[in-house]
Scaffold this motif. Structure first.
Motif, PDB file in Angstrom:
ATOM      1  N   ALA A 333      41.960   0.653  -3.812  1.00 41.05           N
ATOM      2  CA  ALA A 333      40.527   0.399  -3.883  1.00 41.05           C
ATOM      3  C   ALA A 333      40.089  -0.571  -2.788  1.00 41.05           C
ATOM      4  O   ALA A 333      39.025  -0.402  -2.173  1.00 41.05           O
ATOM      5  CB  ALA A 333      40.149  -0.147  -5.256  1.00 41.05           C
ATOM      6  N   PHE A 334      40.908  -1.588  -2.539  1.00 43.04           N
ATOM      7  CA  PHE A 334      40.562  -2.550  -1.488  1.00 43.04           C
ATOM      8  C   PHE A 334      40.497  -1.858  -0.133  1.00 43.04           C
ATOM      9  O   PHE A 334      39.572  -2.100   0.656  1.00 43.04           O
ATOM     10  CB  PHE A 334      41.588  -3.676  -1.442  1.00 43.04           C
ATOM     11  CG  PHE A 334      41.385  -4.607  -0.280  1.00 43.04           C
ATOM     12  CD1 PHE A 334      40.445  -5.625  -0.344  1.00 43.04           C
ATOM     13  CD2 PHE A 334      42.129  -4.472   0.881  1.00 43.04           C
ATOM     14  CE1 PHE A 334      40.245  -6.473   0.736  1.00 43.04           C
ATOM     15  CE2 PHE A 334      41.940  -5.313   1.962  1.00 43.04           C
ATOM     16  CZ  PHE A 334      40.999  -6.323   1.886  1.00 43.04           C
ATOM     17  N   ILE A 335      41.466  -0.989   0.169  1.00 45.41           N
ATOM     18  CA  ILE A 335      41.495  -0.308   1.462  1.00 45.41           C
ATOM     19  C   ILE A 335      40.303   0.639   1.596  1.00 45.41           C
ATOM     20  O   ILE A 335      39.625   0.659   2.627  1.00 45.41           O
ATOM     21  CB  ILE A 335      42.815   0.460   1.629  1.00 45.41           C
ATOM     22  CG1 ILE A 335      43.995  -0.523   1.667  1.00 45.41           C
ATOM     23  CG2 ILE A 335      42.801   1.310   2.890  1.00 45.41           C
ATOM     24  CD1 ILE A 335      43.926  -1.524   2.780  1.00 45.41           C
ATOM     25  N   ILE A 336      40.041   1.423   0.542  1.00 45.76           N
ATOM     26  CA  ILE A 336      38.984   2.432   0.622  1.00 45.76           C
ATOM     27  C   ILE A 336      37.594   1.815   0.551  1.00 45.76           C
ATOM     28  O   ILE A 336      36.723   2.108   1.376  1.00 45.76           O
ATOM     29  CB  ILE A 336      39.159   3.476  -0.499  1.00 45.76           C
ATOM     30  CG1 ILE A 336      40.500   4.203  -0.336  1.00 45.76           C
ATOM     31  CG2 ILE A 336      38.005   4.477  -0.485  1.00 45.76           C
ATOM     32  CD1 ILE A 336      40.635   4.977   0.951  1.00 45.76           C
ATOM     33  N   PHE A 337      37.372   0.950  -0.446  1.00 48.98           N
ATOM     34  CA  PHE A 337      36.028   0.406  -0.655  1.00 48.98           C
ATOM     35  C   PHE A 337      35.785  -0.894   0.101  1.00 48.98           C
ATOM     36  O   PHE A 337      34.632  -1.293   0.305  1.00 48.98           O
ATOM     37  CB  PHE A 337      35.777   0.170  -2.148  1.00 48.98           C
ATOM     38  CG  PHE A 337      35.798   1.432  -2.964  1.00 48.98           C
ATOM     39  CD1 PHE A 337      34.725   2.309  -2.925  1.00 48.98           C
ATOM     40  CD2 PHE A 337      36.887   1.758  -3.743  1.00 48.98           C
ATOM     41  CE1 PHE A 337      34.743   3.477  -3.668  1.00 48.98           C
ATOM     42  CE2 PHE A 337      36.916   2.929  -4.489  1.00 48.98           C
ATOM     43  CZ  PHE A 337      35.838   3.792  -4.446  1.00 48.98           C
ATOM     44  N   GLY A 338      36.858  -1.579   0.491  1.00 50.13           N
ATOM     45  CA  GLY A 338      36.690  -2.835   1.216  1.00 50.13           C
ATOM     46  C   GLY A 338      36.898  -2.708   2.709  1.00 50.13           C
ATOM     47  O   GLY A 338      36.110  -3.222   3.506  1.00 50.13           O
ATOM     48  N   PHE A 339      37.953  -2.010   3.095  1.00 53.51           N
ATOM     49  CA  PHE A 339      38.298  -1.966   4.516  1.00 53.51           C
ATOM     50  C   PHE A 339      37.492  -0.919   5.279  1.00 53.51           C
ATOM     51  O   PHE A 339      37.094  -1.149   6.425  1.00 53.51           O
ATOM     52  CB  PHE A 339      39.794  -1.686   4.660  1.00 53.51           C
ATOM     53  CG  PHE A 339      40.307  -1.891   6.055  1.00 53.51           C
ATOM     54  CD1 PHE A 339      40.346  -3.154   6.613  1.00 53.51           C
ATOM     55  CD2 PHE A 339      40.740  -0.826   6.802  1.00 53.51           C
ATOM     56  CE1 PHE A 339      40.806  -3.344   7.900  1.00 53.51           C
ATOM     57  CE2 PHE A 339      41.208  -1.002   8.091  1.00 53.51           C
ATOM     58  CZ  PHE A 339      41.244  -2.273   8.636  1.00 53.51           C
ATOM     59  N   MET A 340      37.260   0.261   4.655  1.00 53.47           N
ATOM     60  CA  MET A 340      36.515   1.314   5.351  1.00 53.47           C
ATOM     61  C   MET A 340      35.105   0.863   5.754  1.00 53.47           C
ATOM     62  O   MET A 340      34.668   1.133   6.875  1.00 53.47           O
ATOM     63  CB  MET A 340      36.450   2.569   4.488  1.00 53.47           C
ATOM     64  CG  MET A 340      37.742   3.362   4.446  1.00 53.47           C
ATOM     65  SD  MET A 340      38.165   4.107   6.030  1.00 53.47           S
ATOM     66  CE  MET A 340      36.932   5.400   6.131  1.00 53.47           C
ATOM     67  N   PRO A 341      34.347   0.186   4.882  1.00 52.62           N
ATOM     68  CA  PRO A 341      33.030  -0.306   5.321  1.00 52.62           C
ATOM     69  C   PRO A 341      33.114  -1.285   6.487  1.00 52.62           C
ATOM     70  O   PRO A 341      32.220  -1.313   7.333  1.00 52.62           O
ATOM     71  CB  PRO A 341      32.469  -0.984   4.061  1.00 52.62           C
ATOM     72  CG  PRO A 341      33.159  -0.304   2.929  1.00 52.62           C
ATOM     73  CD  PRO A 341      34.542  -0.025   3.429  1.00 52.62           C
ATOM     74  N   VAL A 342      34.193  -2.072   6.538  1.00 53.29           N
ATOM     75  CA  VAL A 342      34.358  -2.994   7.661  1.00 53.29           C
ATOM     76  C   VAL A 342      34.532  -2.222   8.960  1.00 53.29           C
ATOM     77  O   VAL A 342      33.964  -2.572  10.003  1.00 53.29           O
ATOM     78  CB  VAL A 342      35.563  -3.927   7.417  1.00 53.29           C
ATOM     79  CG1 VAL A 342      35.851  -4.773   8.651  1.00 53.29           C
ATOM     80  CG2 VAL A 342      35.292  -4.826   6.219  1.00 53.29           C
ATOM     81  N   LEU A 343      35.316  -1.141   8.903  1.00 53.49           N
ATOM     82  CA  LEU A 343      35.497  -0.302  10.088  1.00 53.49           C
ATOM     83  C   LEU A 343      34.168   0.297  10.534  1.00 53.49           C
ATOM     84  O   LEU A 343      33.873   0.375  11.727  1.00 53.49           O
ATOM     85  CB  LEU A 343      36.499   0.816   9.802  1.00 53.49           C
ATOM     86  CG  LEU A 343      37.964   0.397   9.625  1.00 53.49           C
ATOM     87  CD1 LEU A 343      38.810   1.633   9.315  1.00 53.49           C
ATOM     88  CD2 LEU A 343      38.495  -0.287  10.859  1.00 53.49           C
ATOM     89  N   SER A 344      33.379   0.747   9.573  1.00 54.04           N
ATOM     90  CA  SER A 344      32.064   1.307   9.910  1.00 54.04           C
ATOM     91  C   SER A 344      31.158   0.242  10.507  1.00 54.04           C
ATOM     92  O   SER A 344      30.446   0.490  11.480  1.00 54.04           O
ATOM     93  CB  SER A 344      31.422   1.910   8.660  1.00 54.04           C
ATOM     94  OG  SER A 344      32.231   2.925   8.110  1.00 54.04           O
ATOM     95  N   TYR A 345      31.192  -0.945   9.931  1.00 50.88           N
ATOM     96  CA  TYR A 345      30.354  -2.041  10.433  1.00 50.88           C
ATOM     97  C   TYR A 345      30.732  -2.427  11.861  1.00 50.88           C
ATOM     98  O   TYR A 345      29.884  -2.752  12.679  1.00 50.88           O
ATOM     99  CB  TYR A 345      30.494  -3.261   9.510  1.00 50.88           C
ATOM    100  CG  TYR A 345      29.696  -4.463   9.946  1.00 50.88           C
ATOM    101  CD1 TYR A 345      28.316  -4.532   9.692  1.00 50.88           C
ATOM    102  CD2 TYR A 345      30.306  -5.524  10.616  1.00 50.88           C
ATOM    103  CE1 TYR A 345      27.585  -5.637  10.099  1.00 50.88           C
ATOM    104  CE2 TYR A 345      29.579  -6.624  11.028  1.00 50.88           C
ATOM    105  CZ  TYR A 345      28.213  -6.676  10.766  1.00 50.88           C
ATOM    106  OH  TYR A 345      27.489  -7.763  11.175  1.00 50.88           O
ATOM    107  N   CYS A 346      32.027  -2.356  12.159  1.00 50.62           N
ATOM    108  CA  CYS A 346      32.522  -2.691  13.502  1.00 50.62           C
ATOM    109  C   CYS A 346      32.441  -1.514  14.469  1.00 50.62           C
ATOM    110  O   CYS A 346      32.977  -1.591  15.580  1.00 50.62           O
ATOM    111  CB  CYS A 346      33.966  -3.180  13.418  1.00 50.62           C
ATOM    112  SG  CYS A 346      34.168  -4.703  12.468  1.00 50.62           S
ATOM    113  N   LYS A 347      31.819  -0.409  14.040  1.00 46.05           N
ATOM    114  CA  LYS A 347      31.628   0.783  14.869  1.00 46.05           C
ATOM    115  C   LYS A 347      32.955   1.454  15.239  1.00 46.05           C
ATOM    116  O   LYS A 347      33.042   2.163  16.237  1.00 46.05           O
ATOM    117  CB  LYS A 347      30.875   0.436  16.167  1.00 46.05           C
ATOM    118  CG  LYS A 347      29.572  -0.308  15.955  1.00 46.05           C
ATOM    119  CD  LYS A 347      28.581   0.508  15.146  1.00 46.05           C
ATOM    120  CE  LYS A 347      27.251  -0.225  14.998  1.00 46.05           C
ATOM    121  NZ  LYS A 347      26.273   0.515  14.167  1.00 46.05           N
TER     122      LYS A 347
END
Length: 833
Positions: A333-347
């Motif tokens: 859950a941390f990887i999918i819901f926490g890390f993926m949005p960070v990747l999107s935010y960082c383009k």
């Protein structure tokens, strides 16, 4: 039966059974691996039943008992084909677009899952930290193949599917690498196990990449030498899978998993360009078969161990399993819901919807690799028997939880989040396509009936009893104009993808260029899905810009003088533009007319304008290359028409043979001759960048007055430099550190009042060096320009040694300075410092 016969009987019997399970899984819409695990557990229960003797159950039970394998055997026998098949078929060029997020997801995900699970078990069970982390590494491998297949079925963006495939592939590699490191730490006496573990991880990672790449390149070279020997080529790839894995693991102490995956990727990119299309299809079919066998057998054989392992489980094991389930779900859950949005935010990645994230989280299934690792861990003598038992029970218990609980509930979850339903737009398009197709079928049948005089025989057909009112274009009240445009853009990009495949099948494109162009078409589709027409135009414009590979090649040429990589990249760009021009002309000629029935004439006209814009831009880029590399452009176009002629020739020969106008011997002779000429056309013409110093110096009038010896001395300090269209060679306000001579091409001085053209033989930048002042304007290359660069330190030495050159450059600088002062208040025209 004797021992060897029993093993053969058991393996072939299992293959026969699992072959029946595949269509059953499709019919009942269950993951295939779920049925495999169910079969394995059932067989395991049967084999563990002490009341069932071999005499009462027959030879098949005895055969299954004889097939039993250790964890290491399962990994060494079945893991290489699983890894190689996955690496061979993944779209490497599309994956490289998202290489950073894929690697980060896989590596960070495995490390985080290993840490969370290890720490959770360490604090809830009587087990050392390394042993607890070992369980974390074992259960961190994911089997997302079923989820990826479902994503494709529902029309998910291809980019999302590639993210999941790539993450899963490297996830396995990272997990097995960490598993091997932890086993090594359990057997060692290091005083700093963390530093040792990090060192071993990067050693295995980097070493595995190098070994896999070298093995892959070696086999690709062999395939190129052998030429059209399909059976040999396929055999070499099987050897490549196993040898890269085993040699890396057993002899070089690096990651065999990564070596095998990298070797497969090299084969899938470079190797496929060295085999014929028919041979490549045969090779892919063989590997699909090997992948099916390996997947089926490793799942069944691994699942057969579960009843024996779980038979001795106690209540504390179930509490441990609950902790393991909670920890792995939390880490995922941390990887999918926490890390993926960070990747999107960082383009670094496109945003992923909550529905997709939910399926990705719940779809983190575990499978045969986890069981094989657990078996291997249970056989190490450095764990106590109790810890060995706990590793086996917890790992296999978690695998069964994912297969028997998560897998069957995956489709219901998709229904909850509405991923199983067509959107209103998709339903409307589906209905419209059906109507248009029926209209076309009716008309074709009517034409045939009129020609044959059988019009009365169609009256009773259900197709002709339906409403024959021609289908109207999509109602803009139901879909917005932008949504209708998006439908048309996706249809055009899909057709563009198919055109590249057709060019490949006709021998006009090789496999590598086909992959490049199809990857571009795939990006267009994904861009439309995420950002409509703006996304489509953005990807189209980016296609014309220098790629990161070309920029890297330019840096290597300018920094170190390496031209081979730059030549290859420019040749790729030239060919890609030429093929894009062909495809866009075909889209405008045929596809726009066909798509009008779907979206209506007004939208079809706007789509034609979009294609016209793309085509004009592509032709502009081609013209820039044509001007600078005219001979190469002519040779490349000639080769294209020669390939086209060979394709027509093949069709003619085949048609004459099928009409029995020529016999088999004549047909084979004609085909052998045609294929010989076709092989001669596989290598594209050589591209001369024109960066030879002596030739470039002869194109600059300033150097015509010097003797050969003087030119030779000057050539030692000059450096060739290739400028791309639209590139700023120097910028206003920057410190001048060099002057430039234009050997070929054109440039323009950008001034506030206008522009001043520069042509072959001109030079610029000398005033900043003579006056030690910043640049007073920007110079932009208008095409592909070959320049000679003279650095500041060399500039002073050259002027001292060559008074004639110094006098002319100083005179030119004085004239330009006077011209600048005189024209400053008039036209603003000035040359560059």
């Amino acid at each position: 039966m004797d021992g060897s016969a029993l093993i053969v009987f058991g393996v072939t019997g299992l293959l026969g059974i699992v072959s029946v399970l595949l269509p059953i899984a499709r019919r009942i819409q269950m993951p295939y691996t779920f049925l495999l695990a169910l079969l394995g557990v059932a067989l395991g229960v049967m084999l563990s039943d002490t009341m069932m003797s071999e005499a009462s159950a027959g030879d098949f039970v005895a055969a299954l008992r004889s097939v039993g394998m250790s964890g290491d055997t399962l990994l060494n026998l079945f893991l290489p084909p699983l890894l190689f098949a996955a690496g061979l078929t993944i779209n490497v060029r599309r994956m490289m677009d998202d290489f950073a997020p894929i690697v980060l997801l896989a590596v960070v995900g495995v490390i985080f899952c290993t840490a969370i699970v290890g720490v959770s078990i360490y604090f809830t069970a009587e087990m050392g930290l390394l042993a607890a982390l070992l369980i974390g590494a074992i259960v961190s491998t994911t089997d997302t193949a079923a989820v990826v297949a479902v994503f494709r079925d529902i029309g998910a963006p291809q980019r999302l599917s590639i993210l999941v495939e790539g993450e899963s592939l490297f996830n396995d590699a990272a997990a097995i690498a960490i598993f091997a490191i932890l086993i090594s730490l359990l057997t060692g006496t290091s005083q700093n196990p963390v530093a040792l573990g990090i060192g071993l991880f990067f050693q295995g990672l980097i070493g595995g990449i190098i070994v896999g790449y070298l093995f892959g390149r070696l086999v690709c070279w062999l395939i190129g030498v052998l030429q059209d020997a399909a059976v040999t080529e396929i055999t070499l790839t099987v050897s490549l899978a196993y040898l890269s894995y085993l040699i890396a693991n057993e002899y070089l102490n690096v990651s065999g998993v990564i070596a095998c995956v990298v070797a497969a990727m090299v084969m899938g990119t470079d190797g496929r360009t060295r085999v014929s299309p028919n041979s490549w299809e045969a090779l892919k079919t063989t590997w699909r078969q090997l992948d099916f066998w390996a997947t089926s057998l490793i799942f069944v054989l691994a699942a057969m161990y579960s009843p024996l392992v779980l038979r001795d489980a106690v209540m504390s094991d179930f509490w441990l399993l609950l902790v393991l389930i909670a920890a792995t779900l939390a880490a995922r859950a941390f990887i999918i819901f926490g890390f993926m949005p960070v990747l999107s935010y960082c383009k670094l990645a496109e945003p992923v919807s909550g529905a997709y994230n939910a399926v990705l989280w719940w779809g983190g299934l575990r499978g045969a690799v986890t069981v094989a690792l657990a078996l291997a861990a249970s056989e190490t003598p450095y764990l106590t028997p109790e810890v060995q038992r706990m590793v086996l029970v917890s790992s296999i218990g978690y695998v069964l939880f994912t297969l028997f609980f998560k897998a069957p509930t995956l489709r219901p979850l998709m229904k909850i989040v509405d991923l199983n339903l067509l959107s209103p737009q998709q339903k409307l398009i589906q209905t419209r396509i059906l109507q248009v197709s029926r209209d076309n079928i009716r008309q074709r049948l009517k034409d045939i009936a009129e020609e044959t005089g059988m019009t009365g025989s169609m009256d009773d057909m259900a197709l002709f009893q339906q409403d024959e009112t021609p289908a109207e274009p999509i109602d803009p009240k139901i879909l917005s104009s932008q949504e209708i445009v998006n439908v048309g853009l996706i249809s055009l990009a899909t057709r563009e993808n198919e055109l590249y495949l057709e060019l490949y099948s006709r021998g006009i494109l090789d496999r590598r260029m086909t992959d490049i162009m199809r990857a571009h078409a795939g990006r267009l589709i994904d861009a439309v899905k995420s950002n409509g027409l703006d996304g489509y135009n953005e990807v189209s414009d980016k296609f014309l810009q220098p790629s990161r590979y070309l920029n890297t090649a330019l840096w290597l040429q300018r920094r170190f003088g390496f031209t081979r990589f730059l030549t290859d990249q420019l040749a790729d760009q030239f060919e890609a533009l030429l093929i894009a021009e062909i495809a866009l002309r075909e889209l405008r000629r045929v596809s726009i007319a066909n798509i009008q029935a779907l979206v209506g004439p007004k939208v079809a006209s706007s789509l034609d304008d979009v294609l016209e814009r793309r085509l004009s831009a592509v032709r502009g880029s081609l013209r820039a290359l044509d001007i600078q590399y005219a001979d190469y452009a002519k040779a490349l176009r000639t080769q294209y028409f020669e390939k086209l002629a060979l394709g027509f020739e093949e069709s003619e020969y085949k048609q004459r043979f099928e009409q029995s106008l020529i016999d088999g011997e004549v047909y084979r002779t004609l085909e052998d001759n045609r294929e010989q000429r076709s092989r001669a056309l596989k290598r594209r013409p050589s591209l001369d960048l024109g960066l030879q110093l002596t030739q470039m110096l002869k194109r600059v009038p300033l150097f015509h007055k010097f003797s050969e010896s003087e030119i030779g001395k000057i050539a030692r300090v000059l450096r060739p430099y290739l400028a791309l269209p639209g590139q700023a060679i120097v910028s206003q306000g920057e410190t001048g550190d060099a002057m430039y001579f234009i050997a070929s091409g054109d440039a323009v001085v950008m001034l506030e009042a206008g522009t001043v053209p520069l042509k072959k033989g001109d030079y610029f930048g000398e005033m900043a060096l003579l006056n030690d002042q910043p640049r007073n304007a920007t110079v932009m290359s208008t095409g592909y320009s070959n320049l000679l660069v003279l650095q500041r330190a060399d500039f002073e030495r050259v002027l001292k040694a060559n008074r004639k050159m110094a006098e002319e450059i100083e005179a030119t600088a004085q004239a330009r300075s006077a011209s600048n002062m005189a024209a400053a208040t008039d036209t603003g025209a000035s040359h560059l410092r």
